[in-house]
Design a protein around this motif. Structure first.
Motif, PDB file in Angstrom:
ATOM      1  N   ARG A 199       0.817  -1.214  -0.084  1.00 40.72           N
ATOM      2  CA  ARG A 199      -0.167   0.012  -0.013  1.00 40.72           C
ATOM      3  C   ARG A 199       0.882   1.090  -0.129  1.00 40.72           C
ATOM      4  N   CYS A 200       1.924   1.389   0.509  1.00 38.27           N
ATOM      5  CA  CYS A 200       2.913   2.280   0.584  1.00 38.27           C
ATOM      6  C   CYS A 200       3.320   2.729  -0.913  1.00 38.27           C
ATOM      7  N   TYR A 201       3.006   4.179  -1.023  1.00 38.07           N
ATOM      8  CA  TYR A 201       3.302   4.745  -2.280  1.00 38.07           C
ATOM      9  C   TYR A 201       4.451   4.239  -3.094  1.00 38.07           C
ATOM     10  N   VAL A 202       5.712   4.421  -2.135  1.00 36.73           N
ATOM     11  CA  VAL A 202       6.857   4.319  -2.689  1.00 36.73           C
ATOM     12  C   VAL A 202       7.008   2.786  -3.124  1.00 36.73           C
ATOM     13  N   TYR A 203       7.078   1.789  -2.033  1.00 32.61           N
ATOM     14  CA  TYR A 203       7.268   0.599  -2.353  1.00 32.61           C
ATOM     15  C   TYR A 203       6.378  -0.039  -3.406  1.00 32.61           C
ATOM     16  N   SER A 204       4.964   0.612  -3.489  1.00 33.18           N
ATOM     17  CA  SER A 204       4.317   0.085  -4.888  1.00 33.18           C
ATOM     18  C   SER A 204       4.411   0.819  -6.015  1.00 33.18           C
ATOM     19  N   GLY A 205       5.141   1.731  -5.949  1.00 32.57           N
ATOM     20  CA  GLY A 205       5.494   2.422  -7.413  1.00 32.57           C
ATOM     21  C   GLY A 205       4.567   3.534  -7.503  1.00 32.57           C
ATOM     22  N   PRO A 229      16.114  11.235  20.227  1.00 31.34           N
ATOM     23  CA  PRO A 229      16.609  12.239  19.384  1.00 31.34           C
ATOM     24  C   PRO A 229      16.819  11.855  17.995  1.00 31.34           C
ATOM     25  N   GLU A 230      16.524  10.585  17.432  1.00 28.86           N
ATOM     26  CA  GLU A 230      16.450  10.180  16.182  1.00 28.86           C
ATOM     27  C   GLU A 230      15.310   9.625  15.675  1.00 28.86           C
ATOM     28  N   ASN A 231      14.773   9.917  14.677  1.00 34.25           N
ATOM     29  CA  ASN A 231      13.418   9.599  13.898  1.00 34.25           C
ATOM     30  C   ASN A 231      13.406   8.194  13.945  1.00 34.25           C
ATOM     31  N   ALA A 232      12.179   7.640  14.260  1.00 37.63           N
ATOM     32  CA  ALA A 232      12.017   6.178  13.990  1.00 37.63           C
ATOM     33  C   ALA A 232      11.898   5.636  12.643  1.00 37.63           C
ATOM     34  N   VAL A 233      11.456   6.778  11.737  1.00 37.16           N
ATOM     35  CA  VAL A 233      11.357   6.228  10.429  1.00 37.16           C
ATOM     36  C   VAL A 233      12.481   6.796   9.548  1.00 37.16           C
ATOM     37  N   VAL A 234      13.249   5.884   8.998  1.00 30.56           N
ATOM     38  CA  VAL A 234      14.378   6.187   8.388  1.00 30.56           C
ATOM     39  C   VAL A 234      14.310   5.967   6.946  1.00 30.56           C
ATOM     40  N   GLY A 235      15.023   6.543   6.057  1.00 31.50           N
ATOM     41  CA  GLY A 235      15.028   6.497   4.556  1.00 31.50           C
ATOM     42  C   GLY A 235      15.862   5.462   4.047  1.00 31.50           C
ATOM     43  N   VAL A 236      15.540   4.465   3.261  1.00 27.51           N
ATOM     44  CA  VAL A 236      16.303   3.748   2.616  1.00 27.51           C
ATOM     45  C   VAL A 236      16.025   3.569   1.130  1.00 27.51           C
ATOM     46  N   GLU A 237      17.150   3.367   0.386  1.00 22.52           N
ATOM     47  CA  GLU A 237      17.022   3.556  -0.985  1.00 22.52           C
ATOM     48  C   GLU A 237      16.441   2.271  -1.812  1.00 22.52           C
ATOM     49  N   VAL A 238      15.570   2.521  -2.714  1.00 23.07           N
ATOM     50  CA  VAL A 238      14.800   1.620  -3.281  1.00 23.07           C
ATOM     51  C   VAL A 238      14.689   1.906  -4.808  1.00 23.07           C
ATOM     52  N   GLU A 239      14.914   0.838  -5.883  1.00 18.48           N
ATOM     53  CA  GLU A 239      14.591   1.207  -7.145  1.00 18.48           C
ATOM     54  C   GLU A 239      13.428   0.659  -7.391  1.00 18.48           C
ATOM     55  N   ARG A 240      12.540   1.801  -8.164  1.00 17.59           N
ATOM     56  CA  ARG A 240      11.199   1.462  -8.624  1.00 17.59           C
ATOM     57  C   ARG A 240      11.202   2.034 -10.308  1.00 17.59           C
ATOM     58  N   GLY A 241      11.013   1.245 -11.012  1.00 12.08           N
ATOM     59  CA  GLY A 241      10.949   1.921 -12.399  1.00 12.08           C
ATOM     60  C   GLY A 241      12.010   2.318 -13.126  1.00 12.08           C
TER      61      GLY A 241
END
Length: 100
Positions: free
Chosen positions: A27-33, A48-60
């Motif tokens: 359902r996630c916009y990024v993972y579902s493309g 002090p650090e965000n619980a949601v971290v960004g990871v690089e994924v390749e889509r299209g």
């Protein structure tokens, strides 16, 4: 009023979280493309650090930043759940033995 729900202090909730945010990648916009989004990261109040971290994924053929929940930082507050435009995040109850 019955005492069935224990309301602890904010400090207690951060020390001993009861839930963990989980991302439904279908359902996630990024993972579902669908496209870029990191709204969950923008609203996460964990310090002090965000619980949601960004990871690089390749889509299209394009590299995007996708959200990942850092379980050791997530306190299960639900802010990301209510702010996810795709409705892709849910809270899962932590087991009593799970460590933060």
């Amino acid at each position: 009023p019955t005492g069935a729900i224990r309301f602890g202090t904010v400090a207690e909730k951060w020390r001993r979280p009861q839930a963990l945010a989980v991302i439904d990648r279908s359902r996630c916009y990024v993972y579902s493309g669908v496209g870029p989004c990191m709204g969950c990261q923008e609203v996460c109040p964990a310090e002090p650090e965000n619980a949601v971290v960004g990871v690089e994924v390749e889509r299209g053929g394009e590299t995007m930043e996708a959200p990942r929940i850092a379980a050791d930082r997530c306190v299960g507050c639900g802010t990301c759940v209510t702010n996810c435009p795709a409705g892709a995040i849910r809270l899962r109850k932590r087991s009593p033995s799970s460590k933060r």
